[in-house]
Each structure stands twice: as structure tokens, then as C-alpha cells.
Design a protein around this motif. Structure first.
Motif: not given
Ligand SMILES: C[S@@+](CC[C@H](N)C(=O)[O-])C[C@H]1O[C@@H](n2cnc3c(N)ncnc32)[C@H](O)[C@@H]1O
Length: 347
Positions: A160-178, A191-199
Motif C-alpha cells: 500500500v502506498f506509501s509504505p514508509r512515510g508521507l510521500d513528498e509529492g502528496t505533501r506538496l499537493m496537500l500544501g496547495q489545497i485550499q 492508499g493508506t488514507g493519509v489525505v483523507s485523515r488530514i482532510a
């Protein structure tokens, strides 16, 4: 009809009616083994399950966990499985087999040998008998994700993506979301649902998470308990839903097949004024596709990633095609500098 891949052919050619029953087919192409054996087909991937069902597999289970029960013969075609998930699936098979049971598989010998005392290579398949007591699945990693001043604990797992920590690309995308509280938010390919958790937790959005991987869906349900988690190939299972924000770090395939369904589905299911955010590495194809559909987009480039943000505008009959938005921050800066340097016209 195209011939099945060699790994599936290797399993089908080992099938015989005399093998111990009941049988189970794990992940053969189009459920070819299930078809021959008249048995259940199981796969972690929803699209593989849909294809097997369409090809006439008798019973189909979408899961990363083998069905409960005691089996005489388990066929496991490991070709589409992530190596970590394949190794765990072999362990599960060893635990599900009857004492005289047999595993016929294209998994790696190194994954099979620790759990069976009799392993022989027959053509391209391994035939394994005498399952030893199943070992323990190595603990799945849990990692901390720091974002926006908060730390979130995220449970991961092999495959399951991403296996070892928050992907850098995903972090950059999260930073752009308004974001805005109450926005209908789709985490497309969760993937792991990290974006869902933050949203849901940080932004107060009303979140839907989709993926084709049964294991990803299981993790997302645990990591983002407030989200609605849905097994879906792209947005196919969500028809009729409307979203204010859709965010995705899409899987890379050379034919862009999945990315195409993501972008087209997002355009269909965004509410008017809603925004699609994508993070990608080689941006050209995605930017062309998004501009074609949305009429423009904003780009942010950092560390080899491009975040594409595109707003859905209702097309009005007779309306002029909207001018494309500035391309990149760099480009926008250059344009602003050029405008400032341009001599002002006298009226
Ligand atoms: C690069 S990962 C991103 C995971 C997560 N959003 C993140 O940023 O950490 C892409 C995800 O898309 C999922 N995926 C692949 N094909 C899909 C499809 N047709 N429909 C839905 N999800 C898909 C994969 O299983 C994977 O979890």
C-alpha cells in the motif's frame, strides 16, 4: 482473445481434477484457474475481480485476506502482487491448507520455502506440500505524519502506498489545497488514507476515499475513521456524487489509462467551481489532458513534482473559451516582472 500471461498458463497447466478439494484461485489472469476448477477467485485488486467476474469466474471475492476455511489446493499467481503482499499471501495459504493440501504458485521460492517442507519446481510454477506451522506476519509499520502543526499516526502495510512515510509529492499537493470546512472532498486513489485523515480531521471536510486495493481500503478505514470508504475503479462507483475538491496522486502507468479515467471522472463529478488537484512527476501529458477538459490550470513545480490545480467552470453555450491560467509560479513571476518593466501607454 489474448493468451493469458505465462504465470497464469503455468498454473492452469498444473490443474487436474484429481487435486485435493476444495480449491481456491488467488489472482490468476481473468480467474482462468477458477474457471477450470469451478472454485472461488480472490484478488486484492478490484479491477482484476471485475474482469474475472466478466470472464465467468464462479464466485469472486475482493480481499487481501484469503477466505476462511480449509482448502485442498490453493493456486496463487503472484505476478500482479507487490512482493511484500505476495509473501504474506503465501503465509496465509500455508495456514489455510489441509494437512495433505498443496500450494501451486508463481511466488518466489524464498517466500515459499520457509513454510513448506516439500517444494518442487514444475515448469514455471512451484508445487509446495507439507505446510509447516504458519509464521507470524512481521508487524506492519506505523509512522508519524507531521502536517499543519499536527502529527497523525498512519498505519501502513506491504503493498500500500506509501509504505514508509508521507510521500513528498502528496505533501506538496496537500500544501496547495485550499480547503474549507464542510467541503465535499474526494481522496481519489486513497492508499493508506493519509489525505483523507488530514482532510477530515484538520480541515473539517466531508470525505469520501476510494481505491481498487482491498488492503488500501482496509487501512484507510482505520486511518481516517470519519471518511466514507468505497471500493471503486476511479469514480465508477460514485456516479451521481458531486464533490467540491478532488485530490489525487495518481498511479503511474505508461498508457495513462488510469490517469485518463481519473481526470475525466473528476471533471464529470466536480461541482461547478470545484477544484481538482493532482500531483505528478512527468507533467506534460497530464497538463494537456487537464487543459483540454478544464480550459486551464495552475501549476506549482517543486522537487521534480508538479501539482496541477484546475477549477471546473460551467460551460455556457456561446461563451468564449476561457484564457488559460498562468502556467507555473516561475512563469507567473516572469510575466509579472515583464508587465512591470513594460513602458506604460499614454491614454
Ligand atoms: C500513488 S498512490 C497514492 C496513495 C495516497 N493517496 C497517497 O498520496 O499517499 C495511488 C493509489 O491509487 C490506487 N489506484 C490505482 N488504480 C486505481 C483505480 N483504477 N481506481 C482507484 N484507485 C486506484 C492505488 O491502489 C494507490 O493506492
Amino acid at each position: 482473445m489474448t493468451a493469458p500471461p505465462r504465470s497464469t498458463q503455468a498454473l492452469v497447466s498444473r490443474f487436474s481434477a484429481g487435486l485435493p478439494r476444495p480449491m481456491l484461485d488467488v489472482a490468476s489472469h481473468l480467474g482462468a484457474v477458477a474457471h477450470a476448477a469451478g472454485c472461488t477467485f480472490v484478488d486484492n485488486d478490484l479491477t482484476a475481480c471485475t474482469a474475472a467476474r466478466a470472464a465467468g469466474a464462479p464466485a469472486v471475492v475482493h480481499s487481501d485476506v484469503l477466505p476462511e476455511g480449509v482448502f485442498g489446493t490453493i493456486f496463487f499467481d503472484a505476478r500482479t502482487y507487490d512482493p511484500g503482499l505476495a509473501a504474506e499471501t503465501v503465509m496465509q495459504a500455508a495456514a489455510r491448507l489441509a494437512p495433505d493440501g498443496v500450494l501451486i504458485t508463481t511466488a518466489r521460492r524464498a517466500d515459499v520455502a520457509p513454510f513448506f517442507s516439500d517444494v518442487t519446481a514444475e515448469g514455471e510454477a512451484l508445487v509446495a506440500r507439507a505446510a509447516a506451522a504458519a509464521g507470524d506476519v512481521p508487524p506492519w509499520p506505523v509512522y508519524d505524519v507531521a502536517f499543519g502543526g499536527q502529527v497523525y499516526q498512519i498505519q501502513s502495510a506491504p503493498g500500500v502506498f506509501s509504505p514508509r512515510g508521507l510521500d513528498e509529492g502528496t505533501r506538496l499537493m496537500l500544501g496547495q489545497i485550499q480547503p474549507r470546512a464542510g467541503a465535499r472532498f474526494l481522496d481519489l486513489g486513497c492508499g493508506t488514507g493519509v489525505v483523507s485523515r488530514i482532510a477530515s480531521d484538520a480541515w473539517g471536510c466531508e470525505v469520501t476515499a476510494v481505491d481498487v486495493s482491498a488492503r488500501a481500503l482496509r487501512l484507510a478505514a482505520g486511518n481516517a475513521p470519519a471518511a466514507r470508504v468505497v471500493a471503486s475503479d476511479g469514480l465508477a462507483a460514485l456516479s451521481g456524487g458531486r464533490f467540491d475538491i478532488i485530490a489525487s496522486n495518481p498511479p503511474y502507468h505508461t498508457d495513462f489509462g488510469v490517469a485518463r479515467t481519473f481526470i475525466e471522472g473528476a471533471h464529470r463529478q466536480l461541482a461547478s467551481g470545484g477544484t481538482l488537484y493532482l500531483v505528478v512527476k512527468r507533467a506534460d501529458w497530464y497538463v494537456r489532458k487537464v487543459r483540454d477538459l478544464f480550459g486551464g490550470c495552475r501549476l506549482t513545480e517543486e522537487q521534480g513534482y508538479t501539482v496541477i490545480a484546475a477549477e471546473k467552470r460551467e460551460s455556457r453555450p456561446g461563451a468564449a473559451t476561457p484564457a488559460p491560467a498562468p502556467t507555473t509560479r516561475k512563469h507567473a513571476k516572469r510575466q509579472a516582472a515583464a508587465t512591470a518593466a513594460r513602458p506604460k501607454r499614454r491614454k
